[in-house]
Design an enzyme around this catalytic site. Structure first.
Site, short mmCIF file in Angstrom:
data_model
loop_
_atom_site.label_atom_id
_atom_site.label_comp_id
_atom_site.label_asym_id
_atom_site.label_seq_id
_atom_site.Cartn_x
_atom_site.Cartn_y
_atom_site.Cartn_z
N THR A 20 -46.03 -10.35 36.29
CA THR A 20 -47.20 -10.60 35.16
C THR A 20 -48.57 -10.73 35.79
O THR A 20 -48.75 -11.51 36.55
CB THR A 20 -46.65 -11.82 34.27
OG1 THR A 20 -45.52 -11.33 33.72
CG2 THR A 20 -47.71 -11.62 32.95
N PRO A 54 -52.83 -11.73 34.72
CA PRO A 54 -53.81 -12.18 33.71
C PRO A 54 -54.29 -11.03 32.66
O PRO A 54 -54.18 -11.59 31.54
CB PRO A 54 -55.01 -12.62 34.42
CG PRO A 54 -54.45 -12.96 35.87
CD PRO A 54 -53.40 -11.75 35.76
N SER A 79 -47.41 -8.00 29.01
CA SER A 79 -45.98 -7.16 29.21
C SER A 79 -46.16 -5.62 29.63
O SER A 79 -45.14 -5.10 29.58
CB SER A 79 -45.32 -6.99 27.80
OG SER A 79 -45.02 -8.44 27.30
N PHE A 88 -48.36 -16.97 34.94
CA PHE A 88 -47.26 -17.45 34.06
C PHE A 88 -46.10 -17.33 34.95
O PHE A 88 -44.90 -17.03 34.75
CB PHE A 88 -46.86 -16.54 32.93
CG PHE A 88 -48.15 -16.35 32.19
CD1 PHE A 88 -49.08 -17.55 31.76
CD2 PHE A 88 -48.49 -15.27 31.25
CE1 PHE A 88 -50.19 -17.30 31.11
CE2 PHE A 88 -49.45 -15.26 30.34
CZ PHE A 88 -50.41 -16.23 30.42
N GLU A 126 -32.37 -9.82 33.08
CA GLU A 126 -33.29 -10.90 32.62
C GLU A 126 -33.24 -11.16 31.26
O GLU A 126 -33.10 -12.36 30.69
CB GLU A 126 -34.64 -10.42 32.83
CG GLU A 126 -35.66 -11.43 32.65
CD GLU A 126 -37.13 -11.44 33.06
OE1 GLU A 126 -37.94 -12.12 32.58
OE2 GLU A 126 -37.42 -10.22 33.53
N ARG A 127 -33.28 -10.01 30.43
CA ARG A 127 -33.11 -10.17 28.99
C ARG A 127 -31.62 -10.69 28.46
O ARG A 127 -31.80 -11.54 27.51
CB ARG A 127 -33.48 -8.76 28.20
CG ARG A 127 -34.58 -8.44 28.36
CD ARG A 127 -34.93 -6.91 28.14
NE ARG A 127 -36.14 -6.50 28.46
CZ ARG A 127 -36.69 -5.15 28.66
NH1 ARG A 127 -35.80 -4.16 28.49
NH2 ARG A 127 -37.82 -4.94 28.65
N GLN A 153 -36.22 -30.52 11.24
CA GLN A 153 -36.36 -30.87 9.90
C GLN A 153 -34.90 -31.78 9.45
O GLN A 153 -35.29 -32.51 8.52
CB GLN A 153 -36.36 -29.63 8.80
CG GLN A 153 -36.52 -29.90 7.43
CD GLN A 153 -38.20 -30.39 7.24
OE1 GLN A 153 -39.03 -30.13 8.04
NE2 GLN A 153 -38.37 -31.13 6.13
N GLY A 212 -40.62 -12.89 29.73
CA GLY A 212 -39.58 -11.87 29.90
C GLY A 212 -39.74 -10.53 29.03
O GLY A 212 -38.81 -9.76 28.72
N GLU A 246 -42.56 -8.11 20.46
CA GLU A 246 -43.36 -7.07 20.03
C GLU A 246 -42.99 -5.93 20.81
O GLU A 246 -42.85 -4.80 20.42
CB GLU A 246 -44.63 -7.31 19.73
CG GLU A 246 -45.19 -8.39 18.94
CD GLU A 246 -44.91 -9.68 18.93
OE1 GLU A 246 -45.01 -10.38 18.20
OE2 GLU A 246 -44.62 -10.14 20.19
#
Length: 389
Positions: A128, A130, A134, A158, A243-244, A337, A364, A368
């Site tokens: 990643t 700056p 994604s 990141f 990774e996902r 809560q 990762g 979106e």
């Protein structure tokens, strides 16, 4: 635990890993959260126990076990209640080390993978940027060939383990004219001249060191190229499925942990003459949340089962991360809560869980981006295929 996926050996491993975490990790978590990084000693202890080599080949010091051991590893790390500590561990094992094993030469495996399995070296994955987020294909970092070396320039952000890691797995453009087809991957020693890291303050994941990293005319030997020049993008895409699903498992595990804590709290908290777990409105909320988490968990196990057999599950892994992280956020919000004012107090685990969980739909690949990938597969009939050797 579901016998469909977990054997007695798996369950014994889970218990031994729980015992290890209770002894070696729990007493130190608050200190690591405050100092913003994990002490080097714990990496070596993980290595000594073989936890970094669960699914790596025995020839490099690994145990060559199936991916359900990895699943247990990930699930129990979430129950330490430090998303940062868990991220530091799995980013090393399933991000940086994956590229070393799959694309690295024997020389690279000897120098970096073996000490990574023993915990003597810690790695980070630098993709990643700056201005990219994604958009991996829009990468600006370059590696220009010069004699027997590459000159690396650019920046990454990141990056988990980005401050204190011993080596960096870095993606860079080796041919700008070819776009994403001109991307390559390198392993770079941390102490190489021209590398600088800036620690980033975060909302959550406090125990992991996260950095913005600059590369200023960094000289990288040609032998540090991972795989073939120009194949960096497909290499990255190839491993995104792992990774996902890792992040999907993390999500269902932390949501399950939040529910377990909330149910225990409700069984002890009294209001209007009875414990609050007797109030129908709250009981039904727990029923809804537990059903959603169980659905995620069973789906994630089925994806791991197929991945373990060598299937290319990019669609399912993408769905796992998208839905599991969304549900985890919602569940943890509701669990906070249920604790009322105590959920907002730092001495209770829910406040940290709430902060740490929020990175799930971001890191990762944002939700979106994942929705667009799924839409391409479902609507446009796009096929993502593994690299042919």
């Amino acid at each position: 635990m579901s016998s469909m996926y977990f054997t007695e050996e798996h369950n014994a491993f889970r218990q031994s890993f729980k015992d290890f975490l209770q002894k070696e990790v729990f007493p130190n978590v608050d200190k690591w959260e405050k100092q913003g990084f994990v002490d080097k000693e714990i990496w070596k202890k993980f290595g000594e126990m073989g936890y970094f080599g669960l699914n790596y080949p025995e020839v490099y010091g690994g145990l060559n076990l199936d991916l359900f051991y990895t699943t247990i590893f990930l699930e129990e790390l979430q129950k330490v209640n430090s998303g940062g500590f868990a991220a530091a561990m799995w980013a090393h094992v399933y991000l940086a080390m994956t590229h070393l094993e799959k694309e690295g030469s024997e020389l690279i495996k000897e120098k970096y993978l073996i000490p990574s399995i023993t915990g003597e070296k810690v790695g980070c994955l630098c993709i990643t940027e700056p201005f990219g987020g994604s958009d991996v294909a829009g990468m600006r970092t370059t590696a220009v060939k010069k004699g027997d070396s590459y000159i690396l320039n650019g920046s990454k952000t990141f990056i988990t383990n980005g401050v204190y890691s011993d080596y960096l797995v870095v993606a860079a453009k080796t041919n700008n004219e070819l776009g994403y087809k001109g991307m390559s991957i390198f392993v770079v020693d941390r102490d190489t001249k021209g590398i600088s890291s800036t620690n980033l303050e975060k909302l959550g994941w406090k125990a992991s060191d996260t950095a913005e990293i600059a590369f200023d005319n960094v000289i990288v030997p040609s032998e540090n190229l991972l795989g073939e020049e120009g194949k960096g993008f497909p290499y990255i895409m190839q491993h995104f499925a792992l990774e996902r699903i890792v992040m999907g498992i993390n999500a269902h595990a932390r949501a399950e942990f939040a529910l377990e804590y909330a149910i225990q709290y409700m069984s002890e908290r009294t209001a209007f003459g009875k414990t609050i777990d007797k109030f129908q409105a709250l009981r039904h909320r727990i029923a809804d949340m537990s059903s959603e988490v169980e659905m995620c968990k069973e789906f994630n196990y089925s994806v791991i089962y197929r991945l373990n057999k060598g299937e290319y599950v990019v669609k399912e892994a993408t769905m796992s991360k998208l839905v599991s992280t969304k549900i985890a956020d919602e569940v943890i919000y509701q669990c906070l809560q249920l604790l009322g004012g105590y959920g907002y107090m730092e001495e209770y685990p829910m406040a940290r869980l709430f902060r740490d969980s929020r990175l799930g739909p971001i890191g990762g690949g944002t939700s979106e981006i994942l929705r667009e990938i799924i839409a391409k597969i479902i609507i446009d009939k796009k096929e993502y295929k593994p690299i042919t050797q």
